[in-house]
Design a protein around this motif. Structure first.
Motif, short mmCIF file in Angstrom:
data_model
loop_
_atom_site.label_atom_id
_atom_site.label_comp_id
_atom_site.label_asym_id
_atom_site.label_seq_id
_atom_site.Cartn_x
_atom_site.Cartn_y
_atom_site.Cartn_z
N VAL A 98 -0.83 -7.17 -5.46
CA VAL A 98 0.09 -6.20 -6.06
C VAL A 98 -0.51 -5.61 -7.33
O VAL A 98 -0.46 -4.39 -7.57
CB VAL A 98 1.45 -6.86 -6.36
N VAL A 99 -1.10 -6.47 -8.16
CA VAL A 99 -1.72 -6.00 -9.40
C VAL A 99 -2.89 -5.06 -9.10
O VAL A 99 -3.06 -4.03 -9.75
CB VAL A 99 -2.16 -7.19 -10.27
N GLU A 100 -3.68 -5.41 -8.10
CA GLU A 100 -4.81 -4.56 -7.73
C GLU A 100 -4.34 -3.19 -7.24
O GLU A 100 -4.95 -2.16 -7.54
CB GLU A 100 -5.65 -5.23 -6.63
N ARG A 101 -3.24 -3.17 -6.50
CA ARG A 101 -2.76 -1.91 -5.92
C ARG A 101 -2.00 -1.05 -6.91
O ARG A 101 -2.00 0.18 -6.80
CB ARG A 101 -1.87 -2.20 -4.71
N THR A 102 -1.33 -1.69 -7.87
CA THR A 102 -0.49 -0.93 -8.80
C THR A 102 -1.10 -0.77 -10.18
O THR A 102 -0.72 0.15 -10.92
CB THR A 102 0.88 -1.61 -8.96
N GLY A 103 -2.00 -1.68 -10.56
CA GLY A 103 -2.55 -1.65 -11.91
C GLY A 103 -1.58 -2.11 -12.97
O GLY A 103 -1.78 -1.87 -14.16
N GLU A 104 -0.49 -2.79 -12.54
CA GLU A 104 0.53 -3.26 -13.47
C GLU A 104 0.77 -4.75 -13.31
O GLU A 104 0.36 -5.36 -12.32
CB GLU A 104 1.85 -2.50 -13.25
N THR A 105 1.43 -5.35 -14.29
CA THR A 105 1.71 -6.78 -14.29
C THR A 105 2.75 -7.15 -13.23
O THR A 105 3.73 -6.43 -13.03
CB THR A 105 2.22 -7.21 -15.68
N CYS A 106 2.53 -8.27 -12.57
CA CYS A 106 3.43 -8.75 -11.51
C CYS A 106 3.99 -10.12 -11.87
O CYS A 106 3.25 -10.99 -12.35
CB CYS A 106 2.67 -8.81 -10.18
N SER A 107 5.28 -10.31 -11.66
CA SER A 107 5.94 -11.56 -11.99
C SER A 107 6.75 -12.08 -10.81
O SER A 107 7.18 -11.31 -9.94
CB SER A 107 6.88 -11.38 -13.19
#
Length: 291
Positions: A98-107
């Motif tokens: 998810v982080v690789e695809r969005t470039g944002e932090t995932c929780s």
């Protein structure tokens, strides 16, 4: 004597006090004086002193220059939860993607009572200041993960929540009206995700999708970003579809890793499967809360 009365009688006060002392260190401060620990745990200083010395003897705490802190050994207490079949363990590969695809932090979060506990987190290469840490508890009503989870509780549990929790404003955007929160949870159930804008932290927005299995949401996965990097439109158009897919992947893996919990071979579908964000859909209808 009632079952509740029997359970109260059988509780061990010293263990409760020890846990209260440990929870003091769940805040951002890693080192505290004994007086600070006593004040935050609301316990007498002599009691706290004996507890800390016991933890020191067991290798879970250390004293340095008058300040107490926990040692890495404390992590073994949570090792069982983070076993190979646990929700965090099976989620991390998906969260990294998810982080690789969005470039944002995932929780990743779960409900503990009516609080959200963050049990997994993957930062992007631009970590945000004051970031939430694993183990932190946040008010469910003020977070995207929390609303994604509350939306999948039975109606009576939602009403219990509304009747027992003060919906205090964390920011000017926090939903504090019970009727508005009911409407918000209904919307989450309808479209399969929550999108929160500056409801817990000014300048940040989050999208969250529940991980629904059989009769409840076992957790929720979220992406958070700053309002300088993302908008409601970009979150809904680009982030939410990734989260819907991630929730499905995690759910399937978690089911396979825990056959003793999910023996049914019936197909499982993700909230929003076959729908675009915003289309009418009621995920988890009839489900109970997280296990």
């Amino acid at each position: 004597m009632t079952d509740a009365g029997t359970r109260d009688r059988d509780r061990v006060q010293s263990i409760e006090r020890g846990v209260a002392v440990l929870r003091v260190f769940a805040g951002r401060e890693g080192q505290l004086s004994m007086a600070d620990v006593a004040a935050r745990a609301d316990l007498p200083r002599p009691v706290v002193r004996r507890i800390l010395i016991t933890f020191e003897h067991l290798g879970y705490a250390r004293l340095h220059k008058g300040l107490w802190s926990l040692t890495p050994r404390i992590l073994e207490l949570g090792a069982g939860y983070f076993a190979a079949s646990s929700l965090p363990e099976v989620s991390y590969p998906v969260m990294n993607e998810v982080v690789e695809r969005t470039g944002e932090t995932c929780s990743l979060g779960v409900l503990d009572g009516f609080q959200v506990v963050h049990v997994g987190r993957v930062e992007d290469h631009r970590p945000m200041p004051g970031a939430i840490r694993i183990g932190m508890q946040l008010p469910a009503y003020a977070t995207a993960i929390g609303k994604a989870l509350l939306a999948h509780l039975p109606a009576e549990e939602v009403e219990e929540f509304l009747g027992s929790v003060e919906l205090a404003a964390v920011t000017p955007s926090t939903v504090t009206d019970p009727d508005r929160l009911r409407e918000r949870l209904a919307l989450v159930r309808e479209r399969g995700f929550d999108l929160s804008v500056e409801e817990y932290t000014p300048g940040r927005l989050s999208a969250a999708v529940p991980i629904v299995l059989d009769d409840g949401a076992v957790g929720a996965i979220a992406v958070s970003a700053t309002t300088a990097r993302e908008t409601v439109e970009t979150m809904e158009q680009t982030i939410v579809p990734v989260l819907l897919e991630a929730a499905e992947d995690i759910g399937r893996t978690y089911r396979a890793a825990n056959p003793q919990l999910y023996r049914s071979a019936g197909a499982w579908t993700t909230p929003g499967e076959g729908h675009t964000p915003g289309e009418g859909h009621t995920p988890g209808e009839g489900h109970t809360g997280p296990r």
